[in-house]
Structure formats: C-alpha cells, structure tokens
Design an enzyme around this catalytic site. Structure first.
Site, mmCIF file in Angstrom:
data_model
loop_
_atom_site.group_PDB
_atom_site.id
_atom_site.type_symbol
_atom_site.label_atom_id
_atom_site.label_comp_id
_atom_site.label_asym_id
_atom_site.label_seq_id
_atom_site.Cartn_x
_atom_site.Cartn_y
_atom_site.Cartn_z
ATOM 1 C CG ASP A 1 -1.184 23.886 -27.599
ATOM 2 O OD1 ASP A 1 -1.196 23.806 -26.353
ATOM 3 O OD2 ASP A 1 -0.918 24.947 -28.200
ATOM 4 C CB THR B 1 10.632 32.883 -26.116
ATOM 5 O OG1 THR B 1 10.486 31.463 -26.256
ATOM 6 C CG2 THR B 1 9.816 33.569 -27.204
ATOM 7 C CG ASP C 1 10.255 28.122 -17.139
ATOM 8 O OD1 ASP C 1 10.950 27.865 -18.144
ATOM 9 O OD2 ASP C 1 10.078 27.290 -16.228
ATOM 10 C CE LYS D 1 7.722 29.557 -23.689
ATOM 11 N NZ LYS D 1 8.831 29.567 -22.699
ATOM 12 C CG HIS E 1 -0.606 27.996 -19.779
ATOM 13 N ND1 HIS E 1 -1.282 27.822 -20.962
ATOM 14 C CD2 HIS E 1 0.669 27.604 -20.028
ATOM 15 C CE1 HIS E 1 -0.459 27.329 -21.880
ATOM 16 N NE2 HIS E 1 0.739 27.186 -21.332
ATOM 17 N NE ARG E 2 3.335 31.074 -23.270
ATOM 18 C CZ ARG E 2 3.077 29.785 -23.528
ATOM 19 N NH1 ARG E 2 2.093 29.460 -24.336
ATOM 20 N NH2 ARG E 2 3.808 28.839 -22.978
HETATM 21 P P1 ITT Z 1 12.254 29.425 -24.155
HETATM 22 O O1 ITT Z 1 12.858 28.982 -22.845
HETATM 23 O O2 ITT Z 1 13.264 29.896 -25.135
HETATM 24 O O3 ITT Z 1 11.127 30.404 -23.967
HETATM 25 P P2 ITT Z 1 11.226 26.723 -24.246
HETATM 26 O O4 ITT Z 1 10.428 25.939 -25.230
HETATM 27 O O5 ITT Z 1 12.504 26.117 -23.760
HETATM 28 O O6 ITT Z 1 11.547 28.144 -24.872
HETATM 29 P P3 ITT Z 1 10.124 26.492 -21.578
HETATM 30 O O7 ITT Z 1 11.438 26.172 -20.977
HETATM 31 O O8 ITT Z 1 9.208 27.438 -20.852
HETATM 32 O O9 ITT Z 1 10.287 27.109 -23.044
HETATM 33 O O10 ITT Z 1 9.379 25.130 -21.841
HETATM 34 C C1 ITT Z 1 7.985 25.071 -21.918
HETATM 35 C C2 ITT Z 1 7.585 23.798 -22.620
HETATM 36 O O11 ITT Z 1 6.290 23.431 -22.142
HETATM 37 C C3 ITT Z 1 7.455 24.054 -24.117
HETATM 38 O O12 ITT Z 1 8.607 23.707 -24.818
HETATM 39 C C4 ITT Z 1 6.265 23.183 -24.484
HETATM 40 O O13 ITT Z 1 6.728 21.896 -24.756
HETATM 41 C C5 ITT Z 1 5.427 23.152 -23.200
HETATM 42 N N1 ITT Z 1 4.377 24.173 -23.259
HETATM 43 C C6 ITT Z 1 4.256 25.267 -22.449
HETATM 44 N N2 ITT Z 1 3.202 26.004 -22.792
HETATM 45 C C7 ITT Z 1 2.639 25.386 -23.840
HETATM 46 C C8 ITT Z 1 1.527 25.685 -24.655
HETATM 47 O O14 ITT Z 1 0.818 26.793 -24.505
HETATM 48 N N3 ITT Z 1 1.242 24.830 -25.639
HETATM 49 C C9 ITT Z 1 1.977 23.741 -25.838
HETATM 50 N N4 ITT Z 1 3.047 23.381 -25.139
HETATM 51 C C10 ITT Z 1 3.384 24.213 -24.128
#
Ligand code: ITT
Length: 226
Positions: free
Chosen positions: A174, A26, A88, A31, A199-200
C-alpha cells in the site's frame, strides 16, 4: 503466503464466536482487518483460523488467483466444517510483464517481509519512467461450503507504483500503490476510502451481493442477518 502472525484484536475470540459464525480464512492480519470491515454487513460473527485451532498454511499451488482462492476457501471450510471465505490477491505491474501477480506474497523470496518486498519492487522499477509505472491490484474472493460448493468473485483497482513509500496505513504494498483519483497512496488514506475503491472491496461487495440471492442462501452462515 506471508509471515504468520496473530489475528487483530477486533476479531471475536473462539469463546465469543457462535457455532454459526463465518470463518475468515487468512493468516494475513492486514487482509483480515479489511475482510472483517467488508463483511460486517452480513451481520454474522466472524471467526479466525486460530479460533478453529488451524495453524498450518494452505500451500498455494495454483497459477491464477481464482485457483488459489478456491483452493484456500475449500481447504479451510473442510478443515473447520463450516462456511469459509478466502481471498487471493496480488499486484500486477505493467513494466514487469504483470509480475509479481499471484506470486506477490512470495516476491523477494522466503523470509522477505512487506518492507523487503517493497524495496525489491522499487529496485526492479528504478529505471522505469512515470508513464511505465502503471499497475493494478487484483483480488479474487471465494466462499466455500464444507460439502465442496464454492464461488469466486473478482475485483480490480488501477493505479501506479510510486517512486518511494508514502504513508503508514494499510499493509503490504500500500505505501507504494498510488491511486490517481485520490492523489495519494493507499497507505495515506483512511481505511474506508480504500475499501470504497479497492480490489478487495469490489470483490467482497460482489460476494455479499451473491449471498443476498436465492442461490447464495445456502452459503450464508446461519447467524447472517441478510
Ligand atoms: P493468506 O493467503 O493467508 O490470505 P497472504 O498474504 O499469503 O495471506 P495472498 O497469497 O493472497 O495472501 O498474497 C497477497 C499479497 O499481495 C499480500 O501478501 C500483499 O503483499 C499483496 N497485497 C494484496 N492485496 C493487497 C492490499 O490491499 N494492500 C497491500 N498489499 C496487498
């Protein structure tokens, strides 16, 4: 995808990471911090994309979390020639028909940061009464081997969208994600309390449980203590 930043200092550097370390794929530092915590139990050293010299983001073309998680994990496992985990995830808001969902990182358009995405969300919900502010976080964890084998695991956490940001912890949405059982947003609670119900947390506990099975053995990094 979000703005690309350096990984957090808690992740071992390239020099310190052994060849049998697990790649945590990531570019999102918030994350990354969570994944390092959630995968600590497998006992393997973790290595970042930067440690592997990978700087180019994977283009997320899927329409589901599963497709994107599989795509990311496979892409980086092949590039780095080692087992890789990816996630994701997104936020689904009922009053917005489930948006932004898998597009959560791109909500607000190119160049938007977390604060801009939160402002857009609040604006989209400005007329929504409390009972219509229900939402859920969804995460799909994926683990892939360079030979193309891949597995995914889903986790969901139900909550509501607050009327204003609260708290300074966590990342992304968050400060707006109010979790009723805690009577707090995910930015107002210690990391461990988020991991326990998030969720994670749910998705990666399933992934770790899979690694403990006979089938999961072939996905384990050689350094794992499972
Ligand atoms: P990578 O693909 O490099 O992992 P990304 O930020 O682009 O990074 P995603 O495509 O999975 O990751 O996008 C998920 C988005 O959803 C993330 O950027 C946050 O804005 C939101 N998100 C997901 N889980 C979250 C959490 O636990 N807390 C806050 N925001 C979250």
């Amino acid at each position: 995808m979000t703005a690309r930043r350096r990984p957090p200092a808690s992740v071992p550097s390239r020099a310190a990471a052994p060849g049998d370390a697990l790649l945590i794929a990531t570019f999102n530092p918030g994350k990354m911090r969570e994944l390092v915590r959630l995968l600590a139990g497998i006992g393997a050293a973790c290595i970042t994309l930067h440690d592997c010299g990978i700087e180019a983001p994977y283009e997320e073309t899927g329409t589901t979390y599963e497709e994107n998680a599989r795509g990311k994990a496979l892409h980086y496992a092949r590039l780095a020639r080692r087992a890789a985990v990816a996630d994701d995830s997104g936020l689904e808001v009922d009053a917005l028909g489930g948006a932004p969902g898998p597009l959560s990182a791109r909500y607000g358009g190119p160049g938007a940061d977390d604060a801009a995405r939160r402002r857009r969300l609040l604006d989209a919900l400005k007329d929504a009464p409390d009972e219509r502010r229900t939402a859920r976080y969804v995460a799909v964890a994926a683990i892939a081997r360079p030979d193309g084998a891949v597995r995914t695991f889903r986790g969901v956490c139900e909550g509501r969208i607050a009327r204003a940001p609260r708290g300074t912890g966590g990342f992304g949405y968050d400060p707006l994600f109010y979790y009723p059982p805690y009577r707090a947003t995910f930015a107002e609670i210690p990391d461990g309390r988020k991991d326990a119900v998030s969720h994670r947390g749910a998705a990666f506990r399933r992934l770790v449980a899979f690694l403990e099975t006979e089938e999961g053995r072939s996905f384990r990094p050689a350094g794992a203590r499972l």
